[in-house]
Design a protein around this motif. Structure first.
Motif, short mmCIF file in Angstrom:
data_model
loop_
_atom_site.label_atom_id
_atom_site.label_comp_id
_atom_site.label_asym_id
_atom_site.label_seq_id
_atom_site.Cartn_x
_atom_site.Cartn_y
_atom_site.Cartn_z
N THR A 323 0.97 -1.26 -0.06
CA THR A 323 -0.14 -0.11 -0.13
C THR A 323 0.87 1.30 0.01
OG1 THR A 323 -1.63 -1.27 1.23
CG2 THR A 323 -1.88 1.12 1.23
N ALA A 324 2.12 1.23 0.80
CA ALA A 324 3.09 2.36 0.75
C ALA A 324 3.61 2.51 -0.56
CB ALA A 324 4.07 2.24 1.50
N ALA A 325 3.88 1.46 -1.26
CA ALA A 325 4.32 1.49 -2.70
C ALA A 325 3.33 2.03 -3.78
CB ALA A 325 4.85 0.14 -3.08
N LYS A 326 1.87 1.78 -3.44
CA LYS A 326 1.00 2.59 -4.35
C LYS A 326 0.70 3.93 -3.99
CE LYS A 326 -1.52 -1.79 -4.85
NZ LYS A 326 -2.81 -2.46 -4.64
N ALA A 327 1.05 4.37 -2.75
CA ALA A 327 0.88 5.69 -2.30
C ALA A 327 1.92 6.38 -2.96
CB ALA A 327 0.93 5.88 -0.64
N GLN A 328 3.19 5.84 -2.89
CA GLN A 328 4.43 6.67 -3.69
C GLN A 328 4.08 6.97 -4.90
OE1 GLN A 328 7.28 8.07 -2.16
NE2 GLN A 328 7.31 8.97 -3.94
N LEU A 329 3.23 5.96 -5.58
CA LEU A 329 3.06 5.74 -7.08
C LEU A 329 1.92 7.11 -7.28
CD1 LEU A 329 3.45 4.47 -9.79
CD2 LEU A 329 1.26 3.16 -9.20
N GLY A 330 1.19 7.11 -6.28
CA GLY A 330 0.00 8.14 -6.28
C GLY A 330 0.57 9.26 -6.14
N ILE A 331 1.62 9.61 -5.48
CA ILE A 331 2.37 11.12 -5.20
C ILE A 331 2.69 11.62 -6.75
CG2 ILE A 331 4.24 12.22 -4.45
CD1 ILE A 331 3.85 10.77 -1.71
N GLY A 332 3.43 10.41 -7.57
CA GLY A 332 3.92 10.65 -8.69
C GLY A 332 2.63 11.30 -9.69
N HIS A 333 1.61 10.65 -9.47
CA HIS A 333 0.26 10.87 -10.46
C HIS A 333 -0.10 12.22 -10.34
CE1 HIS A 333 -0.22 7.11 -12.43
NE2 HIS A 333 -0.26 6.23 -11.35
N VAL A 334 -0.08 12.57 -8.76
CA VAL A 334 -0.38 14.02 -8.51
C VAL A 334 0.61 14.98 -9.01
CG1 VAL A 334 -0.79 15.69 -6.57
CG2 VAL A 334 -1.73 13.16 -6.59
N ARG A 335 1.81 14.86 -9.01
CA ARG A 335 2.68 15.91 -9.37
C ARG A 335 2.55 15.89 -10.82
NH1 ARG A 335 2.63 18.14 -4.94
NH2 ARG A 335 4.13 17.32 -3.42
N PHE A 336 2.31 14.92 -11.58
CA PHE A 336 2.05 14.81 -13.02
C PHE A 336 0.86 15.65 -13.52
CE2 PHE A 336 1.25 13.71 -17.34
CZ PHE A 336 2.44 13.11 -17.94
N ALA A 337 -0.25 15.25 -12.70
CA ALA A 337 -1.30 16.17 -12.87
C ALA A 337 -1.12 17.73 -12.74
CB ALA A 337 -2.34 15.67 -11.97
N GLN A 338 -0.32 17.96 -11.76
CA GLN A 338 0.07 19.51 -11.65
C GLN A 338 1.29 19.99 -12.63
OE1 GLN A 338 1.61 18.81 -7.41
NE2 GLN A 338 -0.32 20.15 -6.56
N LYS A 339 1.53 18.97 -13.63
CA LYS A 339 2.33 19.37 -14.66
C LYS A 339 3.99 19.70 -13.93
CE LYS A 339 -1.02 20.99 -18.13
NZ LYS A 339 -1.42 22.25 -19.05
N ARG A 340 4.02 19.27 -12.96
CA ARG A 340 5.37 19.07 -12.34
C ARG A 340 6.14 17.97 -12.68
NH1 ARG A 340 4.06 20.89 -6.00
NH2 ARG A 340 6.36 20.00 -5.72
N TYR A 341 6.43 17.86 -13.96
CA TYR A 341 7.01 16.64 -14.42
C TYR A 341 8.30 16.23 -14.03
CZ TYR A 341 3.48 17.92 -17.86
OH TYR A 341 2.33 18.33 -18.35
N ALA A 342 9.15 17.00 -13.37
CA ALA A 342 10.46 16.50 -12.87
C ALA A 342 10.26 15.92 -11.55
CB ALA A 342 11.25 17.61 -12.82
N ASP A 343 9.30 16.51 -10.70
CA ASP A 343 9.08 16.00 -9.41
C ASP A 343 8.31 14.67 -9.69
OD1 ASP A 343 9.93 18.00 -8.19
OD2 ASP A 343 8.22 19.19 -7.93
N ALA A 344 7.53 14.45 -10.81
CA ALA A 344 6.50 13.25 -10.90
C ALA A 344 7.63 12.38 -11.14
CB ALA A 344 5.70 13.69 -12.16
N ALA A 345 8.44 12.47 -12.14
CA ALA A 345 9.44 11.41 -12.39
C ALA A 345 10.21 10.85 -11.24
CB ALA A 345 10.40 12.06 -13.49
N GLY A 346 10.84 11.86 -10.60
CA GLY A 346 11.46 11.55 -9.12
C GLY A 346 10.50 10.65 -8.24
N ALA A 347 9.43 11.05 -8.31
CA ALA A 347 8.55 10.23 -7.15
C ALA A 347 8.12 8.97 -7.79
CB ALA A 347 7.15 11.16 -7.02
N PHE A 348 7.89 8.65 -9.15
CA PHE A 348 7.73 7.38 -9.43
C PHE A 348 9.09 6.58 -9.48
CE2 PHE A 348 4.65 9.54 -12.67
CZ PHE A 348 3.64 9.14 -12.18
#
Length: 411
Positions: A323-348
């Motif tokens: 579930t924590a791994a999925k939550a980390q994946l969720g953070i990546g999706h949120v950052r992508f939706a915010q168009k913070r692509y570098a942060d999204a890639a790092g989170a993923f």
């Protein structure tokens, strides 16, 4: 009486073995006495089964023999399971935790097989007796523990259809048969049929099994995609006072209810339900992380990005589970939706480097590549995709997805 004497001899020998302490001579003598007593019980039970049950009294002897074999099987099953765990552990890297070996992966022991045979003999020779109904139910339970659900379903349906000539099947036994049948049908993914069995029990206001049946019924309706009925069965765990804190059931029911509400596009009701689970059962509850993760999904779906990230971070801080791994994946999706692509890639990319859950890691790799592409870094995207190609099973969906995305990237 003979079975009782044999059981007493086993217990006496076991007591002597426990009291032997470090005296090897006494310990060995007690162990021999113990094993000899087990052999005698096995022989007694075998003798009872060998006599054809041509009357209910003979059937009772066959039934008692089955239970004697089951008692003897307990120790055999333990040793066989430990041996299977040892063999599985030897194939793992050094310092790996000891694996759990499912019951169905351990071949039936000698006494288990004898118990199965005793039940089947009773059913075959006295099929229209009440005792045969008990035998069908108990044999089905043993088979279900071994994941032989198809055979268990046949036995349980026969037990429900039976009309014993000596006495009617007690109502409580009928309901226990339905609960077990529902569980087996669920295991074989026949969710509508499973729901029908559970609903038959939960519809009885006086049933001692009503709460359990209501939860399992809701779970089955949800699995079948009938969200309205799932909500109907599960809502009492949120709204009905006496159902609020039923051990091992109420918390799971609230989690299922929240997901059913999400599936019917009621995010606010879903969030309140998940938060109710957290309020009633606290952060120490085994389903707390799943509830917090679901709250994050609700915020994410509503575009409330900061709240979603806070919920996901709370999961990550509380557990190292999938579930924590999925939550980390969720953070990546949120950052992508915010168009913070570098942060999204790092989170993923945190996912495959931090958590040992390959499926989630492969998904994160694909998403990281997508974020790198959006950020104008195709070389980084290519590196991530090549890593997924290297690590994912070549015949799996993630390998295929990475290969397709890499092909589009190179064009």
């Amino acid at each position: 009486c003979k079975l009782a004497e044999d059981r007493k001899a086993i217990q006496t020998a076991a007591d002597e073995r426990n009291k032997a302490g470090n005296d090897k001579g006494k310990r060995d003598a007690a162990e021999k006495k113990y094993q000899d007593a087990r052999t005698v019980l096995f022989q007694t039970a075998t003798g009872l089964v060998d006599k054809a049950p041509d009357s209910p009294a003979r059937g009772r002897m066959c039934y008692e023999a089955a239970w004697a074999f089951r008692e003897l099987a307990g120790e055999e099953i333990y040793h066989a399971t430990e041996q299977a765990r040892k063999e599985a552990h030897a194939k793992l890297p050094p310092n790996s935790p000891w694996p759990t070996v499912p019951r169905g992966k351990v071949p039936p022991t000698r006494c288990e097989q004898q118990a199965f045979a005793a039940y089947r003999k009773l059913i075959a020779d006295l099929p229209d007796t009440a005792l045969a109904v008990d035998a069908r139910f108990e044999l089905a339970e043993l088979l279900a523990e071994r994941d032989d659900h198809a055979e268990a379903v046949k036995l349980l349906k026969a037990a429900l259809d039976a009309e014993p000539t000596d006495r009617p099947t007690p109502a409580d036994l009928t309901e226990r048969i339905r609960l077990r049948l529902g569980g087996c049908l669920f295991a074989t993914k026949d969710y509508p049929a499973a729901a029908a069995q559970f609903d038959a029990v939960s519809g009885n206001d006086k049933s001692p099994h009503r709460v359990q049946a209501a939860y399992r019924g809701g779970e089955s309706h949800a699995a079948a995609g009938d969200w309205a009925k799932a909500i109907e069965r599960l809502a009492p765990f949120r709204d009905k006072g006496e159902w609020h804190t039923v051990g091992g059931i109420s918390d799971r029911a609230l989690l299922r209810l929240g997901h059913a509400l999400l599936a019917t596009n009621k995010p606010d009701d879903a969030r309140k339900t998940f938060e109710t689970l957290l309020t009633r059962f606290g952060n120490g509850n085994p389903h707390a992380a799943d509830a917090r993760y679901a709250v994050g999904l609700v915020f994410q779906a509503k575009g409330q990005h900061d709240e979603a990230v806070k919920a996901f971070e709370a999961v990550i801080a509380a557990t190292q589970s999938e579930t924590a791994a999925k939550a980390q994946l969720g953070i990546g999706h949120v950052r992508f939706a915010q168009k913070r692509y570098a942060d999204a890639a790092g989170a993923f990319l945190v996912v495959p480097y931090t958590y040992d859950y390959p499926e989630v890691g492969f998904a994160a790799g694909i998403e990281a590549a997508r974020a790198f592409e959006a950020d104008g870094k195709p070389a980084d995207a290519e590196k991530v995709l090549n890593r997924v190609l290297k690590d994912a099973p070549p015949d799996g969906d993630w390998h295929k997805a990475a290969k397709e995305r890499l092909g589009k990237l190179k064009k």
